[in-house]
Write a protein that holds these residues in place. Structure first.
Motif, short mmCIF file in Angstrom:
data_model
loop_
_atom_site.label_atom_id
_atom_site.label_comp_id
_atom_site.label_asym_id
_atom_site.label_seq_id
_atom_site.Cartn_x
_atom_site.Cartn_y
_atom_site.Cartn_z
N ALA A 203 0.85 -1.19 0.00
CA ALA A 203 0.00 0.00 0.00
C ALA A 203 0.89 1.23 0.00
N SER A 204 0.27 2.38 -0.20
CA SER A 204 1.01 3.64 -0.13
C SER A 204 1.54 3.86 1.27
N PRO A 205 2.86 4.04 1.44
CA PRO A 205 3.40 4.33 2.78
C PRO A 205 2.78 5.58 3.40
N GLY A 206 2.41 6.55 2.55
CA GLY A 206 1.78 7.77 3.06
C GLY A 206 0.43 7.50 3.69
N VAL A 207 -0.35 6.61 3.08
CA VAL A 207 -1.66 6.25 3.63
C VAL A 207 -1.48 5.56 4.98
N VAL A 208 -0.56 4.63 5.05
CA VAL A 208 -0.31 3.92 6.31
C VAL A 208 0.11 4.90 7.40
N HIS A 245 -7.92 0.83 -9.21
CA HIS A 245 -6.54 0.73 -9.70
C HIS A 245 -5.64 0.69 -8.48
N GLN A 246 -5.33 -0.52 -8.02
CA GLN A 246 -4.63 -0.67 -6.76
C GLN A 246 -3.26 0.01 -6.78
N PHE A 247 -2.97 0.72 -5.69
CA PHE A 247 -1.63 1.30 -5.58
C PHE A 247 -0.83 0.48 -4.57
N PRO A 248 0.36 0.00 -4.98
CA PRO A 248 1.07 0.32 -6.22
C PRO A 248 0.95 -0.71 -7.34
N LEU A 249 0.36 -1.88 -7.11
CA LEU A 249 0.47 -2.98 -8.07
C LEU A 249 -0.34 -2.77 -9.35
#
Length: 465
Positions: A203-208, A245-249
């Motif tokens: 997942a996006s590190p920023g979201v986490v 559109h899954q981030f990042p895959l």
């Protein structure tokens, strides 16, 4: 100074299309300047001569030229002519305006759009028209839920573009998805069903970081080629997902898993936070509808203009379920009292006038073409380098064999001015090595450099084996 002839322009533009001639002119000239096929300092023909030679109206030509001047791709010289800008002196594709010195370079996100595509002329008109008509009463402290006119326009846009059931009363205007997530995290931490939140892995590190900053416990759930593994969902108060559109895959959540995810939310009175960050940038087909369409009472839909216009605007929205809307508006009021009214009014006008939809069409065409050029070059010159994800968005995912290859590739890409992130940084588990490449600005010579870097990283790993 060399003066171009209409024949020179036709050579780089190609055959005139039967429709959307303005986009043909803008996109073709922009690409020709960026690639160097139109040399810096060359003067365009007069508008009358060029329009006649290209078979277009002077108004259409002037509109395209004005927009490219605003972007810095062309340069207007008073009492002289319009010339091709020297992008080598300003690699971002925009010249300094007003004689100001260049701002310090800031690294771009892998999901950032190309700033030279920002519709400066349309935005300037929207600001002018919106401020001329904005009632005096709207120049006090803003409604923390957002300007009603913008909420109405966004609701209509999301109904049409994302097949999402949305009314103006559902929309809360925020300063981007980051703030939307932080505010929803605050609401969740305040007692809605506990502090555990399921998050896609990777997942996006920023979201986490946003969720953890709100005091929530993040539980990673694996993603495969069909999206989030719904069979691995934990007991939690909510889940944050990127189904279109899954981030990042870059994968799309499969239809059966969409239904299973919504059933999970219903069974436990849980909340789904749907990050719809670049869903409208699908290139091979119509994007899948928003997850919110399956259950408006359980899904909070988050979006912003950061991928489609510019992250500098700091404008986003949360389409909030009734159960969290009041708490979300209260959290927004406590955070900053509300978003800038003039910018909200300008964005509302941009949507209402159709300029936003026209910009999205042009952006899709440009990004689709750039993505295709890069993929073709990788397939031709580095066929052993695997690229993942559907034809969508502003980034590519390239798998690499090990952490050394990943680190070398990211370092070299950043040195070349190409946004890049370690895939392993986005994953909670080991062994997810690769590069997330920001492809929005990759064109011309940069394509060759990106291919060289990725090929070298992959071949170096193979040689070490």
């Amino acid at each position: 100074m060399r003066r171009l002839e209409p024949e020179d322009l036709l050579l780089v533009l190609g055959a005139r299309p039967s429709s959307d001639v303005g986009a043909w002119l803008r996109d073709g000239l922009r690409e020709a300047v960026a690639s160097g096929r139109l040399e810096a300092g060359a003067a365009l023909p007069s508008s009358r001569t060029a329009a006649a030679g290209l078979g277009v109206s002077r108004g259409t030509l002037s509109g395209a030229v004005d927009e490219l001047v605003g972007e810095g791709v062309l340069e207007s010289r008073p009492r002289s002519s319009v010339v091709v800008a020297d992008l080598a002196r300003h690699p971002a594709g925009a010249r300094p305006r007003g004689g100001a010195p260049d701002a310090p370079a800031r690294p771009a996100s892998v999901g950032a759009p190309d700033p030279t595509l920002f519709p400066r002329a349309a935005w300037a008109r929207a600001v002018r028209d919106a401020m001329r008509e904005l009632p005096d009463a709207e120049l006090g402290y803003p409604d923390p839920q957002g300007l009603l006119e913008l909420r109405r326009e966004l609701a209509a846009h999301l109904r049409a573009a994302r097949a999402a059931p949305v009314e103006a009363e559902d929309v809360v205007i925020v300063s981007g998805v980051a703030q939307g997530l932080a505010l929803l995290g605050e609401v969740l931490a305040g007692g809605r069903g506990g502090r555990r939140v399921a998050v896609e892995d990777p997942a996006s590190p920023g979201v986490v970081a946003q969720l953890r900053g709100a005091g929530l416990d993040v539980v990673p759930v694996p993603v495969d080629d069909r999206g989030l593994r719904t069979d691995a969902l934990p007991d939690a108060a909510a889940a944050v997902v990127t189904p279109a559109h899954q981030f990042p895959l870059g994968v799309v959540l499969a239809p059966d898993r969409r239904r299973e995810l919504v059933a999970w939310a219903r069974d436990g009175d849980r909340l789904l936070l749907e990050d719809d960050y670049d869903a409208e940038l699908r290139y091979d087909r119509q994007p899948v509808g928003a997850l919110r369409g399956l259950d408006p009472a359980r899904v909070a839909l988050l979006g912003s203009v950061s991928k489609l216009l510019s992250p500098a605007l700091r404008l986003g929205w949360v389409v909030a379920p009734p159960g969290v809307r009041e708490a979300l508006v209260d959290a927004k009021r406590r955070a900053d009292l509300g978003c800038s009214v003039p910018e909200q009014a300008a964005f509302a006008r941009l949507i209402a006038d159709g300029a936003y939809a026209r910009h999205l069409r042009r952006a899709r065409l440009t990004y689709r073409r750039r993505r295709g050029v890069l993929l073709d070059a990788l397939a031709r010159d580095a066929p052993h380098v695997p690229v993942e994800g559907v034809a969508a968005g502003l980034h590519l995912v390239v798998r690499l064999p090990d952490g050394d290859a990943e680190a070398r590739a990211v370092s070299a890409l950043r040195d070349a001015g190409v946004p890049a992130e370690l895939l392993s940084d986005a994953s909670a588990g080991p062994g997810a090595w690769g590069v997330v490449v920001g492809a929005a600005r990759v064109q011309g010579p940069a394509v060759v450099r990106v291919v060289e870097i990725l090929r070298s990283a992959a071949e170096g790993a193979e040689a070490r084996e």
